[in-house]
Design a protein around this motif. Structure first.
Motif, PDB file in Angstrom:
ATOM      1  N   GLY A  68      19.239   9.266 -48.681  1.00 54.60           N
ATOM      2  CA  GLY A  68      18.298  10.357 -48.445  1.00 54.60           C
ATOM      3  C   GLY A  68      18.790  11.413 -47.479  1.00 54.60           C
ATOM      4  N   GLY A  69      20.034  11.288 -47.008  1.00 51.50           N
ATOM      5  CA  GLY A  69      20.563  12.237 -46.041  1.00 51.50           C
ATOM      6  C   GLY A  69      21.610  13.153 -46.627  1.00 51.50           C
ATOM      7  N   THR A  70      22.368  13.800 -45.759  1.00 54.69           N
ATOM      8  CA  THR A  70      23.412  14.737 -46.179  1.00 54.69           C
ATOM      9  C   THR A  70      24.781  14.078 -46.257  1.00 54.69           C
ATOM     10  OG1 THR A  70      22.164  16.561 -45.201  1.00 54.69           O
ATOM     11  CG2 THR A  70      24.485  16.975 -45.633  1.00 54.69           C
ATOM     12  N   TYR A  71      25.019  13.047 -45.428  1.00 54.41           N
ATOM     13  CA  TYR A  71      26.320  12.376 -45.459  1.00 54.41           C
ATOM     14  C   TYR A  71      26.664  11.886 -46.864  1.00 54.41           C
ATOM     15  CZ  TYR A  71      26.653  11.996 -40.316  1.00 54.41           C
ATOM     16  OH  TYR A  71      26.755  12.251 -38.973  1.00 54.41           O
ATOM     17  N   TYR A  72      25.671  11.360 -47.558  1.00 53.59           N
ATOM     18  CA  TYR A  72      25.884  10.769 -48.891  1.00 53.59           C
ATOM     19  C   TYR A  72      26.449  11.780 -49.891  1.00 53.59           C
ATOM     20  CZ  TYR A  72      24.381   8.194 -53.137  1.00 53.59           C
ATOM     21  OH  TYR A  72      24.315   7.568 -54.346  1.00 53.59           O
ATOM     22  N   PRO A  73      25.773  12.921 -50.135  1.00 50.10           N
ATOM     23  CA  PRO A  73      26.360  13.881 -51.074  1.00 50.10           C
ATOM     24  C   PRO A  73      27.613  14.560 -50.526  1.00 50.10           C
ATOM     25  CG  PRO A  73      24.344  14.779 -50.142  1.00 50.10           C
ATOM     26  CD  PRO A  73      24.407  13.333 -49.719  1.00 50.10           C
ATOM     27  N   TYR A  74      27.658  14.822 -49.209  1.00 45.87           N
ATOM     28  CA  TYR A  74      28.847  15.464 -48.643  1.00 45.87           C
ATOM     29  C   TYR A  74      30.054  14.540 -48.788  1.00 45.87           C
ATOM     30  CZ  TYR A  74      31.618  18.422 -45.527  1.00 45.87           C
ATOM     31  OH  TYR A  74      32.585  19.260 -45.012  1.00 45.87           O
ATOM     32  N   GLY A  75      29.878  13.266 -48.462  1.00 44.98           N
ATOM     33  CA  GLY A  75      30.978  12.312 -48.612  1.00 44.98           C
ATOM     34  C   GLY A  75      31.410  12.161 -50.055  1.00 44.98           C
ATOM     35  N   GLY A  76      30.439  12.234 -50.957  1.00 46.02           N
ATOM     36  CA  GLY A  76      30.794  12.190 -52.380  1.00 46.02           C
ATOM     37  C   GLY A  76      31.609  13.394 -52.792  1.00 46.02           C
ATOM     38  N   GLY A  77      31.236  14.569 -52.271  1.00 41.42           N
ATOM     39  CA  GLY A  77      32.008  15.772 -52.566  1.00 41.42           C
ATOM     40  C   GLY A  77      33.418  15.687 -52.016  1.00 41.42           C
ATOM     41  N   LEU A  78      33.549  15.130 -50.809  1.00 43.39           N
ATOM     42  CA  LEU A  78      34.874  14.973 -50.219  1.00 43.39           C
ATOM     43  C   LEU A  78      35.711  14.004 -51.053  1.00 43.39           C
ATOM     44  CD1 LEU A  78      36.900  15.469 -47.946  1.00 43.39           C
ATOM     45  CD2 LEU A  78      35.752  13.654 -46.645  1.00 43.39           C
ATOM     46  N   ALA A  79      35.077  12.948 -51.556  1.00 48.72           N
ATOM     47  CA  ALA A  79      35.799  12.011 -52.428  1.00 48.72           C
ATOM     48  C   ALA A  79      36.331  12.729 -53.665  1.00 48.72           C
ATOM     49  CB  ALA A  79      34.873  10.859 -52.830  1.00 48.72           C
ATOM     50  N   GLU A  80      35.531  13.625 -54.230  1.00 45.35           N
ATOM     51  CA  GLU A  80      35.986  14.400 -55.386  1.00 45.35           C
ATOM     52  C   GLU A  80      37.173  15.283 -55.015  1.00 45.35           C
ATOM     53  OE1 GLU A  80      32.942  16.635 -57.269  1.00 45.35           O
ATOM     54  OE2 GLU A  80      31.939  14.870 -58.101  1.00 45.35           O
ATOM     55  N   LEU A  81      37.096  15.946 -53.854  1.00 43.26           N
ATOM     56  CA  LEU A  81      38.200  16.806 -53.427  1.00 43.26           C
ATOM     57  C   LEU A  81      39.494  16.008 -53.309  1.00 43.26           C
ATOM     58  CD1 LEU A  81      36.875  19.178 -50.608  1.00 43.26           C
ATOM     59  CD2 LEU A  81      37.056  19.603 -53.050  1.00 43.26           C
ATOM     60  N   ILE A  82      39.407  14.855 -52.683  1.00 37.68           N
ATOM     61  CA  ILE A  82      40.600  14.026 -52.501  1.00 37.68           C
ATOM     62  C   ILE A  82      41.172  13.613 -53.843  1.00 37.68           C
ATOM     63  CG2 ILE A  82      41.402  11.771 -51.662  1.00 37.68           C
ATOM     64  CD1 ILE A  82      39.399  12.145 -49.305  1.00 37.68           C
ATOM     65  N   GLY A  83      40.303  13.135 -54.732  1.00 38.56           N
ATOM     66  CA  GLY A  83      40.778  12.694 -56.037  1.00 38.56           C
ATOM     67  C   GLY A  83      41.339  13.819 -56.887  1.00 38.56           C
ATOM     68  N   ASN A  84      40.731  15.003 -56.778  1.00 37.11           N
ATOM     69  CA  ASN A  84      41.141  16.126 -57.617  1.00 37.11           C
ATOM     70  C   ASN A  84      42.366  16.866 -57.101  1.00 37.11           C
ATOM     71  OD1 ASN A  84      39.062  15.736 -59.450  1.00 37.11           O
ATOM     72  ND2 ASN A  84      37.662  17.139 -58.404  1.00 37.11           N
ATOM     73  N   HIS A  85      42.617  16.811 -55.783  1.00 40.17           N
ATOM     74  CA  HIS A  85      43.621  17.699 -55.205  1.00 40.17           C
ATOM     75  C   HIS A  85      44.740  17.019 -54.421  1.00 40.17           C
ATOM     76  CE1 HIS A  85      41.334  21.260 -56.323  1.00 40.17           C
ATOM     77  NE2 HIS A  85      40.244  20.697 -55.827  1.00 40.17           N
ATOM     78  N   ILE A  86      44.664  15.731 -54.194  1.00 41.43           N
ATOM     79  CA  ILE A  86      45.736  15.039 -53.478  1.00 41.43           C
ATOM     80  C   ILE A  86      46.386  14.032 -54.419  1.00 41.43           C
ATOM     81  CG2 ILE A  86      46.350  13.597 -51.502  1.00 41.43           C
ATOM     82  CD1 ILE A  86      44.051  14.796 -49.961  1.00 41.43           C
ATOM     83  N   GLU A  87      47.613  14.276 -54.756  1.00 43.21           N
ATOM     84  CA  GLU A  87      48.313  13.421 -55.716  1.00 43.21           C
ATOM     85  C   GLU A  87      48.450  12.004 -55.166  1.00 43.21           C
ATOM     86  OE1 GLU A  87      52.380  13.317 -58.442  1.00 43.21           O
ATOM     87  OE2 GLU A  87      52.209  14.726 -56.787  1.00 43.21           O
ATOM     88  N   GLY A  88      48.127  11.030 -56.016  1.00 46.69           N
ATOM     89  CA  GLY A  88      48.291   9.634 -55.631  1.00 46.69           C
ATOM     90  C   GLY A  88      47.155   9.072 -54.810  1.00 46.69           C
ATOM     91  N   ALA A  89      46.051   9.811 -54.686  1.00 48.81           N
ATOM     92  CA  ALA A  89      44.927   9.319 -53.880  1.00 48.81           C
ATOM     93  C   ALA A  89      43.632   9.400 -54.668  1.00 48.81           C
ATOM     94  CB  ALA A  89      44.799  10.121 -52.586  1.00 48.81           C
ATOM     95  N   GLU A  90      42.802   8.389 -54.503  1.00 48.65           N
ATOM     96  CA  GLU A  90      41.438   8.381 -55.003  1.00 48.65           C
ATOM     97  C   GLU A  90      40.532   7.985 -53.858  1.00 48.65           C
ATOM     98  OE1 GLU A  90      41.226   5.739 -58.299  1.00 48.65           O
ATOM     99  OE2 GLU A  90      42.286   7.096 -59.673  1.00 48.65           O
ATOM    100  N   ALA A  91      39.265   8.322 -53.963  1.00 46.25           N
ATOM    101  CA  ALA A  91      38.334   7.998 -52.876  1.00 46.25           C
ATOM    102  C   ALA A  91      36.961   7.672 -53.428  1.00 46.25           C
ATOM    103  CB  ALA A  91      38.248   9.162 -51.884  1.00 46.25           C
ATOM    104  N   VAL A  92      36.251   6.832 -52.700  1.00 43.31           N
ATOM    105  CA  VAL A  92      34.851   6.531 -53.011  1.00 43.31           C
ATOM    106  C   VAL A  92      34.034   6.693 -51.744  1.00 43.31           C
ATOM    107  CG1 VAL A  92      35.209   5.017 -54.983  1.00 43.31           C
ATOM    108  CG2 VAL A  92      35.317   4.073 -52.678  1.00 43.31           C
ATOM    109  N   ALA A  93      32.809   7.136 -51.868  1.00 39.29           N
ATOM    110  CA  ALA A  93      31.899   7.290 -50.737  1.00 39.29           C
ATOM    111  C   ALA A  93      30.999   6.071 -50.655  1.00 39.29           C
ATOM    112  CB  ALA A  93      31.081   8.568 -50.880  1.00 39.29           C
TER     113      ALA A  93
END
Length: 319
Positions: free
Chosen positions: A32-57
């Motif tokens: 119900g907070g902001t950390y949850y969607p923000y962390g999910g967005g950061l996970a997408e950034l890492i997965g989409n833009h850093i080669e060899g890395a994936e992330a989960v929130a």
């Protein structure tokens, strides 16, 4: 552990590739907070833009718990309130006697606002009106509870003055709606979904602070700053409401690989538009805000990025 569905396949970023594929865990907060969607967005950034890395929130109890997760190596990155990060790094406050000296920052990413919510017809119009009431002070181990306690005690109010309940954001909203409690604290980037949903079913009031109350809170906790909640932030909120704000920090362990820390910091600030599309709090994710607000040393990889872009890093932010 439960994870939100923000893992993403890796694609190429124009920086040096990591030596091997990595699965990164990002400790966030409740749904119900902001950390949850923000962390999910950061996970997408890492997965989409850093080669060899994936992330989960990862769904967690937020700030205080998140510091322990990073310290133990159970999470690679964590979102936490600046006062919590400062206390963990220095072994003060809730971390008295257990200094987590490996805590480092990649960035301060946006400010939280303390939001005190009640029903419009509750009769609660000021901080002192909470006395004798039933009030949610936030989930156990959350930055919300740390901020609520600090704000209240700075203004002469203790838990003995009311009936405290330790509920997460969604539980707090439900309890206010159902009449089980009189008011609740949120310390979160506005607007937040749990208050928005509450405001669609009940007429709510956000309790404002006086200038004197803000000044006393800042004296007690130097990371606090005056923060005004904008009019129309939530349905039925016709006027701006004075409150306090606290920076949120993206924290990691000092043991994180320097190149990885550099790449995450770089993508955070150079692909911010993708985060803004997920949550408007990311509008405040800037290099300027980060170097003005971060209370602990930066990780060497993050520091390399700040120096590369010419940011003026403060002495206490150097390892």
């Amino acid at each position: 552990m439960r994870f939100i569905k923000y893992a993403a396949a890796a694609t190429l970023l124009a920086t040096a590739p990591l030596a091997a594929a990595q699965q990164l865990s990002i400790a966030t907060g409740g749904t119900g907070g902001t950390y949850y969607p923000y962390g999910g967005g950061l996970a997408e950034l890492i997965g989409n833009h850093i080669e060899g890395a994936e992330a989960v929130a990862e769904v967690t109890g937020a700030s205080v718990e998140n510091m322990g997760l990073v310290w133990r190596g159970d999470s690679d990155l964590a979102l936490a309130l600046a006062d919590t990060v400062y206390q963990a790094h220095n072994g003060t406050g809730d971390f008295e006697g257990r200094q987590l000296d490996n805590i480092r920052a990649l960035a301060s990413i946006y400010p939280n606002a303390v939001q005190i919510v009640t029903l419009a017809d509750s009769g609660i119009e000021s901080l002192s009106d909470l006395k004798g009431k039933t009030v949610s002070v936030g989930a156990p181990g959350s930055g919300t509870e740390l901020n609520a306690r600090a704000l209240l005690e700075a203004n002469g109010i203790t838990y003995d003055d009311f009936d405290p309940r330790r509920l997460n954001f969604n539980e707090t909203a439900d309890a206010i709606r159902d009449g089980d409690i009189d008011a609740g604290f949120w310390s979160v980037g506005p607007p937040t979904s749990s208050i928005m949903n509450l405001a669609t079913t009940r007429d709510i009031r956000l309790v404002g602070l006086t200038q004197e109350q803000v000044a006393k809170a800042k004296e007690a906790e130097p990371v606090f700053a005056a923060y005004k909640l904008k009019a129309d932030l939530y349905e039925g909120m016709d006027e701006a409401v004075q409150s306090i704000g606290i920076p949120n920090v993206l924290a990691v362990s000092s043991e994180m690989d320097e190149e990885l820390a550099y790449q995450i910091t770089k993508v955070l600030f150079e692909q911010t538009d993708e985060l803004i599309a997920i949550h408007p709090a990311a509008n405040d994710t800037t290099v300027e805000f980060s170097v003005e607000s971060t209370p602990v040393p930066f990780h060497p990889g993050a520091l390399r990025y700040y120096e590369e872009v010419g940011a003026e890093v403060q002495d206490h932010q150097r390892p």
